[in-house]
Design an enzyme around this catalytic site. Structure first.
Site, PDB file in Angstrom:
ATOM      1  N   TYR A 142       0.814  -1.216   0.000  1.00 30.47           N
ATOM      2  CA  TYR A 142       0.000   0.000   0.000  1.00 30.47           C
ATOM      3  C   TYR A 142       0.849   1.269   0.000  1.00 30.47           C
ATOM      4  O   TYR A 142       0.343   2.358  -0.270  1.00 30.47           O
ATOM      5  CB  TYR A 142      -0.937   0.022   1.213  1.00 30.47           C
ATOM      6  CG  TYR A 142      -2.009  -1.062   1.194  1.00 30.47           C
ATOM      7  CD1 TYR A 142      -2.070  -2.005   0.188  1.00 30.47           C
ATOM      8  CD2 TYR A 142      -2.965  -1.123   2.200  1.00 30.47           C
ATOM      9  CE1 TYR A 142      -3.032  -2.992   0.175  1.00 30.47           C
ATOM     10  CE2 TYR A 142      -3.944  -2.106   2.196  1.00 30.47           C
ATOM     11  CZ  TYR A 142      -3.964  -3.040   1.171  1.00 30.47           C
ATOM     12  OH  TYR A 142      -4.927  -4.018   1.173  1.00 30.47           O
ATOM     13  N   LYS A 192       3.569 -15.757   2.102  1.00 30.17           N
ATOM     14  CA  LYS A 192       3.541 -16.426   0.793  1.00 30.17           C
ATOM     15  C   LYS A 192       4.995 -16.631   0.380  1.00 30.17           C
ATOM     16  O   LYS A 192       5.441 -16.161  -0.684  1.00 30.17           O
ATOM     17  CB  LYS A 192       2.751 -15.537  -0.192  1.00 30.17           C
ATOM     18  CG  LYS A 192       2.410 -16.196  -1.518  1.00 30.17           C
ATOM     19  CD  LYS A 192       1.326 -17.251  -1.435  1.00 30.17           C
ATOM     20  CE  LYS A 192       1.101 -17.873  -2.801  1.00 30.17           C
ATOM     21  NZ  LYS A 192       0.244 -19.069  -2.748  1.00 30.17           N
ATOM     22  N   ASP A 224      -2.886 -18.611   1.440  1.00 33.31           N
ATOM     23  CA  ASP A 224      -4.040 -19.254   0.803  1.00 33.31           C
ATOM     24  C   ASP A 224      -4.623 -20.343   1.689  1.00 33.31           C
ATOM     25  O   ASP A 224      -5.840 -20.447   1.865  1.00 33.31           O
ATOM     26  CB  ASP A 224      -3.675 -19.788  -0.599  1.00 33.31           C
ATOM     27  CG  ASP A 224      -2.262 -20.339  -0.689  1.00 33.31           C
ATOM     28  OD1 ASP A 224      -1.561 -20.336   0.335  1.00 33.31           O
ATOM     29  OD2 ASP A 224      -1.858 -20.792  -1.774  1.00 33.31           O
ATOM     30  N   ASP A 248      -5.213  -7.087   5.712  1.00 33.21           N
ATOM     31  CA  ASP A 248      -6.424  -6.369   5.325  1.00 33.21           C
ATOM     32  C   ASP A 248      -7.525  -7.374   4.977  1.00 33.21           C
ATOM     33  O   ASP A 248      -8.673  -7.288   5.447  1.00 33.21           O
ATOM     34  CB  ASP A 248      -6.091  -5.488   4.107  1.00 33.21           C
ATOM     35  CG  ASP A 248      -7.182  -4.491   3.791  1.00 33.21           C
ATOM     36  OD1 ASP A 248      -8.192  -4.462   4.510  1.00 33.21           O
ATOM     37  OD2 ASP A 248      -7.022  -3.741   2.809  1.00 33.21           O
ATOM     38  N   ASP A 252     -10.818  -9.000   7.735  1.00 33.93           N
ATOM     39  CA  ASP A 252     -12.240  -8.917   7.380  1.00 33.93           C
ATOM     40  C   ASP A 252     -12.876 -10.312   7.338  1.00 33.93           C
ATOM     41  O   ASP A 252     -14.020 -10.495   7.756  1.00 33.93           O
ATOM     42  CB  ASP A 252     -12.427  -8.238   6.020  1.00 33.93           C
ATOM     43  CG  ASP A 252     -12.620  -6.737   6.162  1.00 33.93           C
ATOM     44  OD1 ASP A 252     -12.333  -6.213   7.257  1.00 33.93           O
ATOM     45  OD2 ASP A 252     -13.051  -6.091   5.194  1.00 33.93           O
TER      46      ASP A 252
END
Ligand code: NAD
Length: 361
Positions: A142, A192, A224, A248, A252
């Site tokens: 970001y 990852k 994943d 992020d 959620d």
């Protein structure tokens, strides 16, 4: 007596309603744990735009810097939706997070037994969920440079860069391990590393920090498979620590499996030792001013404030126990009622009253 300087920025919409209940809870609990509270109330967001023409004044930033904790409601609303992005209420929120250097976002996701039916997953899968997602907030994709869009050889091209240095990883890993010490002493680092060098560095640095916490176990989990495990077997997780983008998305996902938005607190911790505590939900303009908002996310944010800014673990537990008892007794705000449920909803103030009464003040 421990002295606690707290800046309250209640904001817009239901922000002032839910924050008022959270403040009452703080006031009820603090003296029982030897804490003397000193509150200052300031404006943020649309309320500050209306009064001062800006979503956050420099004076408020300065007062927040001198405090130990900031309790925030929510910002925004239809009244200010037409304003340019650079001057909207949300700018106030982004600015205070940036000014306080808040690099760690902590989002607990737990299921209160009385609300297990509210999840979209089966009650037997969600009962007993109690996890904390620790998300890196100021680095990664970001913020990384270079970034942007360009036309290259006649084709539109877009670029973002994921970059972390070891100090950014070490400080968030420490937050996660310290949090795990006060919980079930298990950290899952989500990465990852099979394709990303940034993740490989995260694995190395997390292991280095883990060496200083021999009482805490750590596992490295691919992002994943973590996303799958969160819906298949969410109870296995205690503390999850991860970089900005993965955090992020996963925070959620973790929040959603617990059910209601009105129940989710958060904390953001910074390099300067100041914590900012706020419910995950927004200003809910559709229900503002009607005394129907659920104040429990704000009240549970107050519990996080005691825990993380004042190491008052017992005070935090007392608040969570009071919330559990009120829910177990069958009290619900409107958002917590399942469709067709026949019990009568109570209002924001009444819910606050019940929690305060359980706190024995
Ligand atoms: P929202 O979270 O405000 O509301 C979504 C839905 O959930 C609404 O139906 C609302 O009534 C309900 N809801 C939310 N909190 C509730 C509570 N405590 N009790 C009962 N019901 C609750 O999200 P939105 O509608 O997308 O956004 C509304 C405004 O809030 C926008 O201006 C947005 O920018 C702002 N917002 C602010 C924050 C923040 O301050 N951190 C976060 C998200 C959205």
């Amino acid at each position: 007596m421990k002295q606690a300087q707290i800046v309250v920025v209640a904001g817009d919409g239901i922000g002032p309603e839910v924050t008022r209940e959270a403040r009452r809870v703080l006031e009820a609990v603090a003296p029982q744990h030897g804490i003397a509270l000193h509150f200052e109330e300031h404006l943020i967001g649309g309320a500050s735009i209306d009064a001062h023409g800006t979503p956050l004044r420099d004076e408020v930033v300065e007062r927040a810097r001198k405090s130990q904790a900031v309790l925030l409601g929510a910002v925004g609303g239809t009244k200010w939706d037409a304003m340019p992005v650079a001057t909207r209420p949300e700018r106030g929120l982004l600015r205070i997070r940036k000014e306080l250097g808040l690099f760690a976002n902590l989002r607990p996701a737990s299921v209160f037994p009385a609300l297990a039916q509210a999840s979209t997953l089966r009650p037997e899968v969600v009962t007993g969920i109690d996890m904390l997602v620790v998300r890196e907030l100021t680095g990664g994709l970001y913020f990384g440079e270079p970034r942007g869009m360009a036309v290259v050889n006649g084709l539109r091209e877009a670029r973002n860069t994921m970059v972390y240095d070891e100090s950014e990883i070490a400080r968030i890993a420490r937050v996660a391990f310290e949090a795990a010490r006060g919980r079930r002493k298990h950290v899952t680092h989500v990465h990852k590393a099979n394709v990303l060098e940034t993740s490989q560095l995260w694995v190395q640095v997390v292991d280095e920090i883990a060496a200083a916490f021999p009482d805490v176990t750590v596992v490295h989990q691919l992002v994943d498979s973590c996303a799958m495990l969160l819906v298949r077997d969410p109870r296995r997780f205690d503390v999850i620590v991860t970089e900005n983008l993965f955090g992020d998305i996963l925070s959620d996902e973790a929040a959603q499996i617990t059910g209601s938005l009105g129940m989710l607190p958060s904390a953001s911790l910074g390099a300067g030792g100041i914590g900012l505590y706020e419910p995950v939900h927004g200003s809910a303009p559709d229900i503002a001013g009607k005394d129907v908002a659920n104040p429990l996310a704000a009240i549970l944010s107050a519990a996080m404030l005691f825990e993380h800014s004042f190491a008052a673990i017992a005070a935090a537990k007392q608040i969570r126990d009071a919330v559990t008892a009120v829910l177990d007794a069958g009290h619900r705000t409107a958002d917590l009622l399942s469709p067709g449920e026949r019990r009568e909803a109570i209002g924001c103030r009444a819910m606050g009253d019940l929690v305060v009464a359980k706190l024995g003040a």
